[in-house]
Structures are given as structure tokens and as C-alpha cells.
Design a protein around this motif. Sequence first.
Motif, PDB file in Angstrom:
ATOM      1  N   LEU A   2       0.843  -1.192   0.000  1.00  0.00           N
ATOM      2  CA  LEU A   2       0.000   0.000   0.000  1.00  0.00           C
ATOM      3  C   LEU A   2       0.881   1.247   0.000  1.00  0.00           C
ATOM      4  O   LEU A   2       1.411   1.646   1.018  1.00  0.00           O
ATOM      5  N   ASN A   3       0.990   1.840  -1.159  1.00  0.00           N
ATOM      6  CA  ASN A   3       1.743   3.090  -1.267  1.00  0.00           C
ATOM      7  C   ASN A   3       0.786   4.209  -1.648  1.00  0.00           C
ATOM      8  O   ASN A   3      -0.399   3.994  -1.861  1.00  0.00           O
ATOM      9  N   ASP A   4       1.312   5.412  -1.741  1.00  0.00           N
ATOM     10  CA  ASP A   4       0.461   6.569  -2.038  1.00  0.00           C
ATOM     11  C   ASP A   4      -0.277   6.430  -3.365  1.00  0.00           C
ATOM     12  O   ASP A   4      -1.440   6.803  -3.478  1.00  0.00           O
ATOM     13  N   THR A   5       0.377   5.875  -4.370  1.00  0.00           N
ATOM     14  CA  THR A   5      -0.248   5.708  -5.681  1.00  0.00           C
ATOM     15  C   THR A   5      -1.393   4.706  -5.616  1.00  0.00           C
ATOM     16  O   THR A   5      -2.476   4.938  -6.167  1.00  0.00           O
ATOM     17  N   THR A   6      -1.178   3.593  -4.938  1.00  0.00           N
ATOM     18  CA  THR A   6      -2.211   2.567  -4.789  1.00  0.00           C
ATOM     19  C   THR A   6      -3.425   3.124  -4.058  1.00  0.00           C
ATOM     20  O   THR A   6      -4.571   2.906  -4.466  1.00  0.00           O
ATOM     21  N   LEU A   7      -3.171   3.869  -2.999  1.00  0.00           N
ATOM     22  CA  LEU A   7      -4.273   4.442  -2.224  1.00  0.00           C
ATOM     23  C   LEU A   7      -4.996   5.540  -2.998  1.00  0.00           C
ATOM     24  O   LEU A   7      -6.220   5.661  -2.914  1.00  0.00           O
ATOM     25  N   ALA A   8      -4.265   6.315  -3.765  1.00  0.00           N
ATOM     26  CA  ALA A   8      -4.888   7.354  -4.594  1.00  0.00           C
ATOM     27  C   ALA A   8      -5.783   6.720  -5.661  1.00  0.00           C
ATOM     28  O   ALA A   8      -6.862   7.233  -5.966  1.00  0.00           O
ATOM     29  N   THR A   9      -5.355   5.595  -6.211  1.00  0.00           N
ATOM     30  CA  THR A   9      -6.154   4.884  -7.203  1.00  0.00           C
ATOM     31  C   THR A   9      -7.448   4.369  -6.577  1.00  0.00           C
ATOM     32  O   THR A   9      -8.527   4.503  -7.165  1.00  0.00           O
ATOM     33  N   LEU A  10      -7.342   3.803  -5.372  1.00  0.00           N
ATOM     34  CA  LEU A  10      -8.547   3.338  -4.683  1.00  0.00           C
ATOM     35  C   LEU A  10      -9.482   4.508  -4.403  1.00  0.00           C
ATOM     36  O   LEU A  10     -10.678   4.428  -4.674  1.00  0.00           O
ATOM     37  N   LYS A  11      -8.934   5.582  -3.899  1.00  0.00           N
ATOM     38  CA  LYS A  11      -9.746   6.761  -3.569  1.00  0.00           C
ATOM     39  C   LYS A  11     -10.493   7.279  -4.804  1.00  0.00           C
ATOM     40  O   LYS A  11     -11.676   7.613  -4.735  1.00  0.00           O
ATOM     41  N   ILE A  54     -18.035  -3.445  -4.173  1.00  0.00           N
ATOM     42  CA  ILE A  54     -17.260  -4.376  -5.007  1.00  0.00           C
ATOM     43  C   ILE A  54     -15.805  -3.920  -5.080  1.00  0.00           C
ATOM     44  O   ILE A  54     -14.881  -4.725  -4.929  1.00  0.00           O
ATOM     45  N   THR A  55     -15.591  -2.633  -5.305  1.00  0.00           N
ATOM     46  CA  THR A  55     -14.232  -2.084  -5.392  1.00  0.00           C
ATOM     47  C   THR A  55     -13.473  -2.311  -4.087  1.00  0.00           C
ATOM     48  O   THR A  55     -12.315  -2.734  -4.091  1.00  0.00           O
ATOM     49  N   ALA A  56     -14.123  -2.030  -2.963  1.00  0.00           N
ATOM     50  CA  ALA A  56     -13.462  -2.163  -1.661  1.00  0.00           C
ATOM     51  C   ALA A  56     -13.153  -3.626  -1.340  1.00  0.00           C
ATOM     52  O   ALA A  56     -12.053  -3.940  -0.863  1.00  0.00           O
ATOM     53  N   VAL A  57     -14.098  -4.510  -1.601  1.00  0.00           N
ATOM     54  CA  VAL A  57     -13.858  -5.936  -1.348  1.00  0.00           C
ATOM     55  C   VAL A  57     -12.694  -6.437  -2.200  1.00  0.00           C
ATOM     56  O   VAL A  57     -11.798  -7.138  -1.711  1.00  0.00           O
ATOM     57  N   GLN A  58     -12.688  -6.072  -3.463  1.00  0.00           N
ATOM     58  CA  GLN A  58     -11.608  -6.506  -4.351  1.00  0.00           C
ATOM     59  C   GLN A  58     -10.260  -5.943  -3.894  1.00  0.00           C
ATOM     60  O   GLN A  58      -9.249  -6.637  -3.917  1.00  0.00           O
ATOM     61  N   PHE A  59     -10.251  -4.680  -3.465  1.00  0.00           N
ATOM     62  CA  PHE A  59      -9.014  -4.069  -2.972  1.00  0.00           C
ATOM     63  C   PHE A  59      -8.503  -4.822  -1.741  1.00  0.00           C
ATOM     64  O   PHE A  59      -7.316  -5.142  -1.650  1.00  0.00           O
ATOM     65  N   GLY A  60      -9.396  -5.113  -0.812  1.00  0.00           N
ATOM     66  CA  GLY A  60      -8.997  -5.867   0.379  1.00  0.00           C
ATOM     67  C   GLY A  60      -8.436  -7.225   0.023  1.00  0.00           C
ATOM     68  O   GLY A  60      -7.411  -7.662   0.569  1.00  0.00           O
ATOM     69  N   CYS A  82     -11.809  -3.535  12.564  1.00  0.00           N
ATOM     70  CA  CYS A  82     -10.630  -4.366  12.740  1.00  0.00           C
ATOM     71  C   CYS A  82      -9.421  -3.465  12.950  1.00  0.00           C
ATOM     72  O   CYS A  82      -9.447  -2.287  12.608  1.00  0.00           O
ATOM     73  N   ASP A  83      -8.397  -4.019  13.523  1.00  0.00           N
ATOM     74  CA  ASP A  83      -7.149  -3.288  13.686  1.00  0.00           C
ATOM     75  C   ASP A  83      -6.282  -3.459  12.447  1.00  0.00           C
ATOM     76  O   ASP A  83      -6.124  -4.571  11.937  1.00  0.00           O
ATOM     77  N   ASP A  84      -5.737  -2.364  11.959  1.00  0.00           N
ATOM     78  CA  ASP A  84      -4.759  -2.330  10.871  1.00  0.00           C
ATOM     79  C   ASP A  84      -5.240  -2.965   9.563  1.00  0.00           C
ATOM     80  O   ASP A  84      -4.447  -3.451   8.778  1.00  0.00           O
ATOM     81  N   GLY A  85      -6.535  -2.943   9.333  1.00  0.00           N
ATOM     82  CA  GLY A  85      -7.078  -3.507   8.111  1.00  0.00           C
ATOM     83  C   GLY A  85      -7.966  -2.505   7.398  1.00  0.00           C
ATOM     84  O   GLY A  85      -7.794  -1.289   7.521  1.00  0.00           O
TER      85      GLY A  85
END
Length: 154
Positions: A2-11, A54-60, A82-85
Motif C-alpha cells: 500500500l503506497n500513495d499511488t495505490t491508495l490514490a487509485t482506490l480513492k 465491489i471495489t473495496a472488497v476486491q481491494f482488500g 478491525c485493527d490495521d485492516g
Amino acid sequence: MLNDTTLATLKASLRGELIQRNEPGYEEARQLYNGMIDKRPRLIARCVDVADVITAVQFGRDHELLTAIRGGGHNGPGLGSCDDGLVIDLSRMKGIRVDPANRTVRVGPGCTQGDVDHASHAFGLAVPAGIVSTTGSRGLPWAAATVISPASTV
């Protein structure tokens, strides 16, 4: 990873919000009904529709994150976090459809008992599921069955 680019894509993929630990609103968003539960998820995806879920489940899944699902937020043991998830927060998905002819109701995953009461009462119906309006309705025993009773018999 999980880096800034990955999180920006999810957002950018969500219509709802993605809240991280270091962002404003995180403390409020992570709170549970049971104040004795103090979990700190890494990410909170506040979904507004099925595509967000769907997006969030797939990301997880793709990132092997421990994932919790929170509906109306009323889970005594704190299983909606949950903690740290990743917490997939469905509290903004509050759609309710009442079919007065069949005396049934379809309740969105983020609805509370108060939401259900408000929608069903307009049709002279009631869901006999408790008296606390802030209770999340999807975790209640009746949630799998959608039969509701006429208000006059409750």
C-alpha cells in the motif's frame, strides 16, 4: 504493497470516501456503538453504492487486508471493525423500499431501526424489532426475513 499511488487509485475509484488514519474525520469514522471497543483500521471505505462495495472488497482481497464490514454500526462485540485492516462502511447505504401490498420491506445495509420505522410507518406498517432507533437494522434477527406487520397489531 500500500503506497500513495495505490491508495490514490482506490480513492479515485470510489464514489464514497476513503479515510486514512492521518486524515481529518478518521477518529469519528472509526468509532463504534460499543465504546469499549477501540479498533484502529488502516483504511475506512465509506461506500455509497454497490460498485463501491465491489471495489473495496476486491481491494482488500488483492492486498490481503483483514477486512470488516460495518452496516448500521450496532454490533456489540465490535465485529464491524478491525485493527490495521480495511473497514467497509455501509452506513451511507440507506435505501428502503416498502411494498405495502405484500407487506414487505427491503432495507439497505446502513439503515438503523429508526430509518426502517420512519419508512414503514408511512404505509401503516411496523417492524417489531426493538425500541432503540439507533440500532443498526441489518444485524437484527429479522433482517433475513422481510415480513412486516400492520402497525395496528403491534
